[in-house]
Design an enzyme around this catalytic site. Structure first.
Site, PDB file in Angstrom:
ATOM      1  N   CYS A  89       0.875  -1.194   0.051  1.00 48.61           N
ATOM      2  CA  CYS A  89      -0.061   0.061   0.069  1.00 48.61           C
ATOM      3  C   CYS A  89       0.976   1.210  -0.177  1.00 48.61           C
ATOM      4  O   CYS A  89       1.435   1.454  -0.992  1.00 48.61           O
ATOM      5  CB  CYS A  89      -1.043  -0.259   1.209  1.00 48.61           C
ATOM      6  N   HIS A 129      -3.830  -5.174   0.939  1.00 45.43           N
ATOM      7  CA  HIS A 129      -3.253  -5.609   2.150  1.00 45.43           C
ATOM      8  C   HIS A 129      -3.302  -7.162   2.316  1.00 45.43           C
ATOM      9  O   HIS A 129      -4.235  -7.667   3.084  1.00 45.43           O
ATOM     10  CB  HIS A 129      -4.043  -4.724   3.186  1.00 45.43           C
ATOM     11  N   GLU A 160      -1.580  -8.716   4.391  1.00 50.09           N
ATOM     12  CA  GLU A 160      -1.274  -8.956   5.911  1.00 50.09           C
ATOM     13  C   GLU A 160      -2.698  -9.097   6.655  1.00 50.09           C
ATOM     14  O   GLU A 160      -2.692  -9.542   7.680  1.00 50.09           O
ATOM     15  CB  GLU A 160      -0.511  -7.957   6.545  1.00 50.09           C
TER      16      GLU A 160
HETATM   17  N1  LIG Z   1      -2.259   6.851   2.682  1.00 48.11           N
HETATM   18  C1  LIG Z   1      -1.863   6.067   1.378  1.00 48.11           C
HETATM   19  C2  LIG Z   1      -1.802   4.806   1.517  1.00 48.11           C
HETATM   20  C3  LIG Z   1      -2.561   4.131   2.111  1.00 48.11           C
HETATM   21  C4  LIG Z   1      -2.670   2.867   3.349  1.00 48.11           C
HETATM   22  O1  LIG Z   1      -1.762   2.396   3.391  1.00 48.11           O
HETATM   23  N2  LIG Z   1      -3.611   2.200   3.902  1.00 48.11           N
HETATM   24  C5  LIG Z   1      -3.556   1.518   5.074  1.00 48.11           C
HETATM   25  C6  LIG Z   1      -3.932   1.940   6.129  1.00 48.11           C
HETATM   26  C7  LIG Z   1      -3.862   1.107   7.251  1.00 48.11           C
HETATM   27  C8  LIG Z   1      -4.340   1.863   8.569  1.00 48.11           C
HETATM   28  O2  LIG Z   1      -5.413   2.297   8.560  1.00 48.11           O
HETATM   29  O3  LIG Z   1      -3.464   1.961   9.506  1.00 48.11           O
HETATM   30  C9  LIG Z   1      -3.471   6.131   0.898  1.00 48.11           C
HETATM   31  O4  LIG Z   1      -4.375   6.879   1.099  1.00 48.11           O
HETATM   32  O5  LIG Z   1      -3.051   6.024  -0.546  1.00 48.11           O
END
Ligand SMILES: N[C@@H](CCC(=O)NCCCC(=O)O)C(=O)O
Length: 267
Positions: A112, A222, A224
């Site tokens: 991501c 994701h 994971e």
């Molecule tokens: N901020 C970026 C990447 C999005 C991302 O990594 N989402 C996972 C979120 C996990 C969490 O809520 O901690 C975008 O918005 O593209």
């Protein structure tokens, strides 16, 4: 001996004094301890200064997802809309870390935000709110669903690139369903990267680097969150773990053979 897998941290404020902490989700630790079969180590967002000494010690690197976004100054993008979360300490660490890791051939799995950092680190750019672009889907986290459903649910299909590395890794062709929790996306693909999967609206959902000396995969979704239910998510981690195992074996073979205390005592 398990391969040592670095997990990138974000800087987040915790506690009554909102003290900055370097943190990563436990989902990445569980993936490393589970299907990857590695030994996890959290990598603080301590800046470029740690990169040169860190990379030779790693057998693999996971770039984690995050609500925060890569600072647009790293890809000549427009300023973020007010209130858009950023993490420049993380950027200052991961962007040089990515370049050094790719150059060394250390296996790298970017998830991501991690895939977005990979693209920027290698010379690409990002769109900041793809849902606002004509013809594009909303790939972000729907507010009317519990986060657990969003994480383990499937938001849309992605079409795997025919003859691509991801299709070969998963042993399937055509489309697979994925979750989706992002606002940003690849705008200009970095020259060294190749598309491995696309969403129905053309959003780049996975990338590889054919000329990279080691394992390198970026995914916008994701794995994971759902590797315990989704065998393809699990397979991504297993193949990454196999690459890290191989890297660790190479690293041990090159390491000077230090005599054990017993050997020295026996002389
Ligand atoms: N901020 C970026 C990447 C999005 C991302 O990594 N989402 C996972 C979120 C996990 C969490 O809520 O901690 C975008 O918005 O593209």
């Amino acid at each position: 001996m398990r391969p040592l897998i670095g997990i990138s941290c974000c800087v987040k404020a915790f506690g009554v004094f909102a003290t900055p902490n370097h943190a990563a989700s436990g989902t990445y630790v569980r993936a490393v301890m589970g299907p990857i079969g590695g030994l996890p180590v959290l990598l603080p967002a301590a800046g470029a200064d740690i990169v040169a000494e860190l990379v030779p010690r790693l057998d693999g690197l996971i770039l984690t997802g995050s609500r925060s976004n890569v600072w647009p100054g790293h890809y000549e993008g427009p300023d973020h809309a007010p209130g858009t979360p950023e993490d420049q300490e993380r950027d200052a660490t991961t962007l040089p870390l990515i370049r050094a890791t790719v150059a060394a051939g250390v296996p790298l799995l970017a998830i991501c935000r991690g895939m977005q950092e990979l693209n920027v680190a290698l010379g690409g750019s990002l769109d900041q709110r793809i849902q606002d672009l004509p013809g594009r889907m909303d790939h972000s986290t729907p507010s009317d669903q519990p986060i657990s459903a969003v994480r383990t649910g499937k938001a849309h299909a992605v079409r795997l690139a025919e003859g691509g590395r991801l299709a070969a890794m998963l042993g399937v062709g055509g489309e697979i369903p994925v979750n989706s929790l992002h606002n940003q996306g690849v705008r200009r693909l970095a020259p060294r990267l190749r598309v491995e999967a696309l969403a129905p609206d053309g959003t780049i959902e996975a990338v590889s680097a054919p000329d990279a000396p080691g394992f390198l995969l970026g995914v916008q979704w994701h794995p994971e969150y759902d590797w315990e239910q989704d065998l393809r998510s699990r397979r991504i981690f297993e193949v990454f773990g196999e690459a890290c195992d191989g890297w660790a074996a190479q690293r041990r073979a090159k390491a000077p053979k230090l005599k054990s205390d017993l050997q020295v005592a026996a002389e």
